[in-house]
Write a protein that holds these residues in place. Sequence first.
Motif, mmCIF file in Angstrom:
data_model
loop_
_atom_site.group_PDB
_atom_site.id
_atom_site.type_symbol
_atom_site.label_atom_id
_atom_site.label_comp_id
_atom_site.label_asym_id
_atom_site.label_seq_id
_atom_site.Cartn_x
_atom_site.Cartn_y
_atom_site.Cartn_z
ATOM 1 N N PHE A 111 0.702 -1.113 -0.274
ATOM 2 C CA PHE A 111 -0.431 0.218 0.106
ATOM 3 C C PHE A 111 0.727 0.971 -0.210
ATOM 4 O O PHE A 111 0.873 2.102 -1.036
ATOM 5 C CB PHE A 111 -0.682 -0.157 1.573
ATOM 6 N N ILE A 112 1.532 1.316 0.755
ATOM 7 C CA ILE A 112 2.964 2.405 0.971
ATOM 8 C C ILE A 112 3.322 2.435 -1.233
ATOM 9 O O ILE A 112 3.416 3.871 -1.091
ATOM 10 C CB ILE A 112 3.934 1.831 2.088
ATOM 11 N N THR A 113 3.584 1.201 -1.336
ATOM 12 C CA THR A 113 4.475 2.019 -3.154
ATOM 13 C C THR A 113 3.441 1.950 -4.071
ATOM 14 O O THR A 113 3.306 2.970 -4.513
ATOM 15 C CB THR A 113 5.033 0.524 -3.227
ATOM 16 N N GLU A 114 2.333 1.994 -3.995
ATOM 17 C CA GLU A 114 1.539 2.041 -4.461
ATOM 18 C C GLU A 114 0.658 3.564 -4.098
ATOM 19 O O GLU A 114 0.325 4.592 -5.098
ATOM 20 C CB GLU A 114 -0.225 0.880 -3.960
ATOM 21 N N ALA A 115 0.850 3.867 -3.192
ATOM 22 C CA ALA A 115 0.014 5.172 -2.571
ATOM 23 C C ALA A 115 1.789 6.037 -3.638
ATOM 24 O O ALA A 115 1.632 7.548 -3.676
ATOM 25 C CB ALA A 115 0.686 5.480 -0.835
ATOM 26 N N LEU A 116 3.193 6.361 -3.255
ATOM 27 C CA LEU A 116 3.771 6.967 -4.346
ATOM 28 C C LEU A 116 4.063 6.991 -5.488
ATOM 29 O O LEU A 116 4.241 7.641 -5.936
ATOM 30 C CB LEU A 116 5.212 5.947 -3.260
ATOM 31 N N TYR A 117 3.219 5.623 -5.842
ATOM 32 C CA TYR A 117 3.443 5.520 -7.401
ATOM 33 C C TYR A 117 1.799 6.751 -7.934
ATOM 34 O O TYR A 117 2.208 7.062 -8.605
ATOM 35 C CB TYR A 117 2.731 3.908 -8.285
ATOM 36 N N THR A 118 0.940 6.894 -7.117
ATOM 37 C CA THR A 118 -0.133 7.434 -7.791
ATOM 38 C C THR A 118 0.474 8.854 -7.288
ATOM 39 O O THR A 118 -0.179 9.764 -8.104
ATOM 40 C CB THR A 118 -1.202 7.560 -6.271
ATOM 41 N N GLN A 119 1.033 9.035 -6.078
ATOM 42 C CA GLN A 119 1.271 10.925 -6.136
ATOM 43 C C GLN A 119 2.174 11.252 -6.968
ATOM 44 O O GLN A 119 2.352 12.047 -7.692
ATOM 45 C CB GLN A 119 2.162 10.707 -4.496
ATOM 46 N N PHE A 120 3.511 10.291 -7.762
ATOM 47 C CA PHE A 120 4.234 10.732 -8.206
ATOM 48 C C PHE A 120 3.683 9.950 -10.132
ATOM 49 O O PHE A 120 4.710 10.659 -10.795
ATOM 50 C CB PHE A 120 5.226 10.012 -8.360
ATOM 51 N N ALA A 121 2.774 9.230 -10.225
ATOM 52 C CA ALA A 121 2.160 9.355 -11.546
ATOM 53 C C ALA A 121 3.357 8.285 -12.059
ATOM 54 O O ALA A 121 3.552 8.328 -13.477
ATOM 55 C CB ALA A 121 1.283 10.634 -12.320
ATOM 56 N N TRP A 122 3.530 7.789 -11.538
ATOM 57 C CA TRP A 122 4.705 5.726 -11.651
ATOM 58 C C TRP A 122 3.825 5.026 -12.200
ATOM 59 O O TRP A 122 3.487 4.101 -11.186
ATOM 60 C CB TRP A 122 6.137 6.125 -11.102
ATOM 61 N N ARG A 123 4.294 4.953 -12.994
ATOM 62 C CA ARG A 123 3.625 3.339 -13.601
ATOM 63 C C ARG A 123 4.388 2.316 -13.845
ATOM 64 O O ARG A 123 5.060 1.842 -14.968
ATOM 65 C CB ARG A 123 2.747 2.621 -14.649
ATOM 66 N N PRO A 124 5.113 1.775 -12.588
ATOM 67 C CA PRO A 124 6.368 0.479 -13.612
ATOM 68 C C PRO A 124 6.196 -1.067 -13.637
ATOM 69 O O PRO A 124 5.245 -0.955 -13.867
ATOM 70 C CB PRO A 124 7.549 0.435 -11.499
ATOM 71 N N HIS A 125 6.638 -1.370 -14.296
ATOM 72 C CA HIS A 125 6.898 -2.351 -14.625
ATOM 73 C C HIS A 125 6.539 -3.488 -13.309
ATOM 74 O O HIS A 125 7.394 -3.430 -12.122
ATOM 75 C CB HIS A 125 7.995 -3.469 -15.192
#
Length: 354
Positions: free
Chosen positions: A30-44
């Motif tokens: 959940f922490i990483t998903e929140a970070l991805y959403t915050q920075f609009a990053w969609r890694p592999h």
Amino acid sequence: MKRLRFVLKSILTVIAVMSIVSLFWTAAYFITEALYTQFAWRPHPLVRQIISSILGFLLFGMTMSAISPFLRKREKVFWQHLIDAINRIAKGDFRVNLQADWGGRNHPFAELVTRINDMAANLQAMEEMRQEFISNVSHEIGSPLTSIRGFARALKNEDLSREQRLHYLDIIETECVRLSKLSENLLRLAMLDSDHYPFHPTSYRLDTQLQTLILHCEPQWAEKELNMCVLFEKVIITADEDLLSQVWLNLIHNAIKFTPKGGTITIQLQRRGEQAIVTVSDTGPGINEHDQLRIFERFYKADKSRHRAAGGSGLGLSIAKKIVDIHHGIISVQSQPGEGATFTVELPVHGPVS
């Protein structure tokens, strides 16, 4: 049952560990998903998995690092108390009672505490017995020595008559005999306790041995006009004849000693299966229930019927019990105050071999 408990405990431990690990990995997700959403990053997806795993490990490690000082502090306190208790025991202080709460009685630390407490309690009991033994020995030795010293000093008086001198010399001789018997009994007990006492079992007629010993004691029981009632079966036993003779003589002498003039002593021998049963009964003052529990202890004397005025050192029954124990037998007493006492010895017919 123990194996089942171990399996259940192992299963519960595995479940608990997996639950904790899953909790940290879920938090990392959940922490990483929140970070991805915050920075609009969609890694592999693979990168997502690696990042979540690394973060899960970090969270787990930081949490354990934060908790471990408290756990180590608790263990440190426990080990310090344990070391202090061992040091007290080493210095002779056995009044140790450790307290520990380590997740139940089956925890290794809790079991260790229980074992140390039991050891301290046993050592304390042994120390009390040792001190009581030394006190009793000192008293038993001191009493006749005081008499000997006093009457020896009195003999220095030149104004004493011949009869007084002989009387004092008789007392000194009696006290010397008492000291000699005490020394012999203490030595016998020490040898019996060390298991170095010569033990030579042979096959012999137990009824014949008892008859012979009763006849040897005839001057004592005849002097008090006692009625000797003997009921013997023919019993052949394998045992150390010399050792058992000490048991029978002790019981017979006690019966004679505490039976009033004109009383009755009854000695019976019978065989029950593979056991030879010997009972020695008297019509003396009897023994109360409290004294019966301790009558076979060393130096113990019942307050009323087994008092010092009757003589003896309180070691005879202790020696008798030790000898009976060596033969894998049982010695017991039954009595009511004012109704006499009955000592019973049960011995295996085919006793231990040397």
